[in-house]
Motif scaffolding. Structure first.
Motif, PDB file in Angstrom:
ATOM      1  N   PHE A  41      -6.638 121.681 101.152  1.00 31.09           N
ATOM      2  CA  PHE A  41      -7.477 121.110 100.110  1.00 31.09           C
ATOM      3  C   PHE A  41      -8.546 122.121  99.712  1.00 31.09           C
ATOM      4  O   PHE A  41      -9.310 122.587 100.551  1.00 31.09           O
ATOM      5  CB  PHE A  41      -8.134 119.820 100.603  1.00 31.09           C
ATOM      6  CG  PHE A  41      -9.104 119.224  99.623  1.00 31.09           C
ATOM      7  CD1 PHE A  41      -8.661 118.700  98.418  1.00 31.09           C
ATOM      8  CD2 PHE A  41     -10.463 119.212  99.890  1.00 31.09           C
ATOM      9  CE1 PHE A  41      -9.548 118.166  97.503  1.00 31.09           C
ATOM     10  CE2 PHE A  41     -11.366 118.669  98.993  1.00 31.09           C
ATOM     11  CZ  PHE A  41     -10.904 118.144  97.792  1.00 31.09           C
ATOM     12  N   GLU A  42      -8.571 122.467  98.425  1.00 28.68           N
ATOM     13  CA  GLU A  42      -9.505 123.465  97.917  1.00 28.68           C
ATOM     14  C   GLU A  42     -10.490 122.807  96.954  1.00 28.68           C
ATOM     15  O   GLU A  42     -10.169 122.569  95.791  1.00 28.68           O
ATOM     16  CB  GLU A  42      -8.751 124.589  97.215  1.00 28.68           C
ATOM     17  CG  GLU A  42      -7.753 125.302  98.129  1.00 28.68           C
ATOM     18  CD  GLU A  42      -7.068 126.465  97.447  1.00 28.68           C
ATOM     19  OE1 GLU A  42      -7.745 127.177  96.680  1.00 28.68           O
ATOM     20  OE2 GLU A  42      -5.861 126.647  97.663  1.00 28.68           O
ATOM     21  N   PRO A  43     -11.696 122.497  97.411  1.00 31.99           N
ATOM     22  CA  PRO A  43     -12.676 121.820  96.553  1.00 31.99           C
ATOM     23  C   PRO A  43     -13.212 122.746  95.464  1.00 31.99           C
ATOM     24  O   PRO A  43     -13.244 123.962  95.631  1.00 31.99           O
ATOM     25  CB  PRO A  43     -13.794 121.440  97.537  1.00 31.99           C
ATOM     26  CG  PRO A  43     -13.699 122.481  98.611  1.00 31.99           C
ATOM     27  CD  PRO A  43     -12.231 122.780  98.752  1.00 31.99           C
ATOM     28  N   LYS A  69     -14.952 112.530  96.129  1.00 35.11           N
ATOM     29  CA  LYS A  69     -14.241 112.141  94.908  1.00 35.11           C
ATOM     30  C   LYS A  69     -13.006 113.006  94.687  1.00 35.11           C
ATOM     31  O   LYS A  69     -11.961 112.517  94.235  1.00 35.11           O
ATOM     32  CB  LYS A  69     -15.181 112.235  93.705  1.00 35.11           C
ATOM     33  CG  LYS A  69     -16.227 111.125  93.647  1.00 35.11           C
ATOM     34  CD  LYS A  69     -17.131 111.294  92.433  1.00 35.11           C
ATOM     35  CE  LYS A  69     -18.201 110.187  92.387  1.00 35.11           C
ATOM     36  NZ  LYS A  69     -19.123 110.373  91.233  1.00 35.11           N
ATOM     37  N   GLN A  70     -13.128 114.295  94.993  1.00 31.98           N
ATOM     38  CA  GLN A  70     -11.977 115.187  94.848  1.00 31.98           C
ATOM     39  C   GLN A  70     -10.942 114.952  95.946  1.00 31.98           C
ATOM     40  O   GLN A  70      -9.740 115.041  95.719  1.00 31.98           O
ATOM     41  CB  GLN A  70     -12.443 116.649  94.907  1.00 31.98           C
ATOM     42  CG  GLN A  70     -13.357 117.065  93.766  1.00 31.98           C
ATOM     43  CD  GLN A  70     -13.801 118.508  93.919  1.00 31.98           C
ATOM     44  OE1 GLN A  70     -12.988 119.428  93.923  1.00 31.98           O
ATOM     45  NE2 GLN A  70     -15.103 118.715  94.051  1.00 31.98           N
ATOM     46  N   LEU A  71     -11.431 114.635  97.148  1.00 30.68           N
ATOM     47  CA  LEU A  71     -10.539 114.491  98.297  1.00 30.68           C
ATOM     48  C   LEU A  71      -9.817 113.153  98.335  1.00 30.68           C
ATOM     49  O   LEU A  71      -8.660 113.074  98.786  1.00 30.68           O
ATOM     50  CB  LEU A  71     -11.351 114.665  99.592  1.00 30.68           C
ATOM     51  CG  LEU A  71     -10.623 114.424 100.911  1.00 30.68           C
ATOM     52  CD1 LEU A  71      -9.508 115.454 101.102  1.00 30.68           C
ATOM     53  CD2 LEU A  71     -11.601 114.465 102.084  1.00 30.68           C
ATOM     54  N   GLN A  72     -10.441 112.097  97.868  1.00 31.62           N
ATOM     55  CA  GLN A  72      -9.954 110.723  98.036  1.00 31.62           C
ATOM     56  C   GLN A  72      -8.476 110.532  97.681  1.00 31.62           C
ATOM     57  O   GLN A  72      -7.744 109.881  98.430  1.00 31.62           O
ATOM     58  CB  GLN A  72     -10.829 109.773  97.224  1.00 31.62           C
ATOM     59  CG  GLN A  72     -10.569 108.306  97.528  1.00 31.62           C
ATOM     60  CD  GLN A  72     -11.575 107.404  96.830  1.00 31.62           C
ATOM     61  OE1 GLN A  72     -12.404 107.868  96.052  1.00 31.62           O
ATOM     62  NE2 GLN A  72     -11.505 106.115  97.094  1.00 31.62           N
ATOM     63  N   PRO A  73      -7.982 111.090  96.568  1.00 33.88           N
ATOM     64  CA  PRO A  73      -6.560 110.882  96.240  1.00 33.88           C
ATOM     65  C   PRO A  73      -5.596 111.451  97.280  1.00 33.88           C
ATOM     66  O   PRO A  73      -4.430 111.037  97.344  1.00 33.88           O
ATOM     67  CB  PRO A  73      -6.407 111.610  94.895  1.00 33.88           C
ATOM     68  CG  PRO A  73      -7.788 111.682  94.331  1.00 33.88           C
ATOM     69  CD  PRO A  73      -8.688 111.828  95.509  1.00 33.88           C
ATOM     70  N   TYR A  74      -6.065 112.405  98.087  1.00 35.52           N
ATOM     71  CA  TYR A  74      -5.199 113.037  99.080  1.00 35.52           C
ATOM     72  C   TYR A  74      -5.107 112.229 100.377  1.00 35.52           C
ATOM     73  O   TYR A  74      -4.219 112.472 101.200  1.00 35.52           O
ATOM     74  CB  TYR A  74      -5.713 114.445  99.413  1.00 35.52           C
ATOM     75  CG  TYR A  74      -5.619 115.434  98.279  1.00 35.52           C
ATOM     76  CD1 TYR A  74      -4.522 116.287  98.163  1.00 35.52           C
ATOM     77  CD2 TYR A  74      -6.616 115.515  97.319  1.00 35.52           C
ATOM     78  CE1 TYR A  74      -4.437 117.214  97.126  1.00 35.52           C
ATOM     79  CE2 TYR A  74      -6.544 116.429  96.282  1.00 35.52           C
ATOM     80  CZ  TYR A  74      -5.453 117.267  96.187  1.00 35.52           C
ATOM     81  OH  TYR A  74      -5.373 118.174  95.151  1.00 35.52           O
ATOM     82  N   ILE A  75      -6.057 111.295 100.573  1.00 32.59           N
ATOM     83  CA  ILE A  75      -6.083 110.511 101.822  1.00 32.59           C
ATOM     84  C   ILE A  75      -5.177 109.302 101.683  1.00 32.59           C
ATOM     85  O   ILE A  75      -5.489 108.351 100.971  1.00 32.59           O
ATOM     86  CB  ILE A  75      -7.514 110.059 102.164  1.00 32.59           C
ATOM     87  CG1 ILE A  75      -8.473 111.251 102.193  1.00 32.59           C
ATOM     88  CG2 ILE A  75      -7.531 109.330 103.500  1.00 32.59           C
ATOM     89  CD1 ILE A  75      -8.137 112.286 103.227  1.00 32.59           C
TER      90      ILE A  75
END
Length: 374
Positions: A41-43, A69-75
């Motif tokens: 994951f690259e913020p 917010k950027q990470l949430q779809p990946y969880i």
């Protein structure tokens, strides 16, 4: 197939092959080579210089709402484990861990602590906020972290079980070099230079070497490729020691330019003063990179990656004293006379490929996750 995410707080540039980002990408590659379906994951951050200031503010979170917010779809519930490289343990980081567990309670979280103990690395006045934020929040980690990964030899950190790994390398990134000039010996050090690197010991040693050099003894040069907080002090020490013709500050060097510098180097300088940050044992990534380059190296303290009979590294006392340059030169010349430049390179790279790969180290993480106690 095991699915995973790799998280870190750095401002990633996919073309950056230096330091921390290089290590992260090689760890990800190690997981993939083990059959792990892992995503790095690259913020996306705001302008870098502004963030460097903001992250030192007492209540500015390292992993803030923008990161979540950027990470949430990946969880998702399909993620078996998340591997996180530690930056600062602040309230934003604890909040991030809580949100991950709320969204996917069965997902295990692994935290890598690259150096432990680490507080002595925050030595500047402007680093005080990091220390305070970390101390306030570290006790909360055990609510969310399933396992800690660290090079240090501890069974537990902050009440959490640990897996000990070594720093490692990816041998295929490196080249083979040949030939030496016994009349001129070049030392190379590649680092973001701090006091614990102990490069002052080399400069002080060169001062003594040139004060007593005899006819026929080789000219010795010391090249420092890198920047960092200690550079100005080393420049002053070089000037005061009257060895300016022999110490070369190259600045930050990467890619093909760094390869060219390494090709011309005979010996590499590893970490020479780990005691300055209260470490007895180091597992320096640079030691492993020098090994994979086929460049014999010098280091102080203990490094579990290299046994006592490893003939391509010279271990010196971790006492802060100036180095005996003649002893180091003799070590190198004897090694080269015994084996030759090509054999040295081949043997060191073979050792690195067998014993120092990220595949081997990341396998320890997977095995730790399978432990029934975790």
């Amino acid at each position: 197939m095991i699915k995973s995410l790799y998280l870190c707080s750095m401002d990633f540039n996919i073309n950056d092959i230096t330091g921390e980002s290089k290590k992260v990408k090689e760890q990800v590659s190690g997981f993939k080579n083990l059959g792990i379906d892992i995503t790095l994951f690259e913020p996306k951050y705001q302008e870098k210089s502004i963030r460097k200031i903001l992250r030192r503010l007492p209540f500015y979170p390292e992993f803030g709402l923008g990161y979540w917010k950027q990470l949430q779809p990946y969880i998702t519930k399909e993620i078996d484990f998340i591997y996180i490289r530690m930056s600062v343990i602040d309230r934003g980081f604890i909040s991030l861990l809580k949100k991950i567990k709320q969204k996917s309670s069965k997902t295990k979280i692994v935290l890598e602590i690259p150096t432990y103990p680490y507080e002595k690395e925050w030595t500047r006045f402007i680093d005080i906020p990091f220390v305070l934020k970390d101390r306030l929040n570290r006790s909360k980690l055990k609510k969310y972290i399933d396992m800690i990964v660290t090079p240090a030899s501890y069974d537990e950190i902050y009440g959490i079980s640990t897996i000990s790994i070594n720093n490692a390398i990816n041998v295929k990134h490196f080249y083979i070099k040949e030939g030496i000039d016994e009349k001129k010996i070049t030392f190379i050090a590649v680092a973001h230079v701090r006091k614990c690197h102990g490069f002052d010991r080399v400069i002080k040693g060169l001062k003594l070497y040139y004060e007593s050099i005899k006819q026929g003894e080789p000219e010795v040069h010391f090249c420092i490729a890198g920047d960092g907080e200690e550079i100005n002090n080393l420049i002053k020490l070089t000037r005061d020691s009257n060895v300016e013709p022999y110490v070369h500050f190259l600045g930050k060097v990467t890619g093909n330019e760094l390869e060219a510098v390494l090709e011309k180097s005979n010996l590499a300088i590893g970490t020479l003063a780990p005691h300055r940050i209260n470490l007895k044992e180091t597992r320096s990534l640079k030691h492993r990179e020098y090994c994979a380059e086929g460049v014999p190296f010098i280091y102080a303290g203990e490094d579990i990656g290299f046994p006592e009979d490893f003939k391509f590294a010279m271990r010196v006392p971790d006492n802060g004293a100036e180095l005996d340059i003649k002893e180091i030169v003799d070590f190198y010349l004897k090694l080269n006379q015994e084996l030759g430049a090509q054999e040295i390179v081949s043997a060191m790279q073979a050792y690195a490929k067998k014993s120092l790969s990220w595949d081997t180290e990341m396998k320890k993480v997977i095995e730790g996750l399978h432990d029934e106690n975790l």
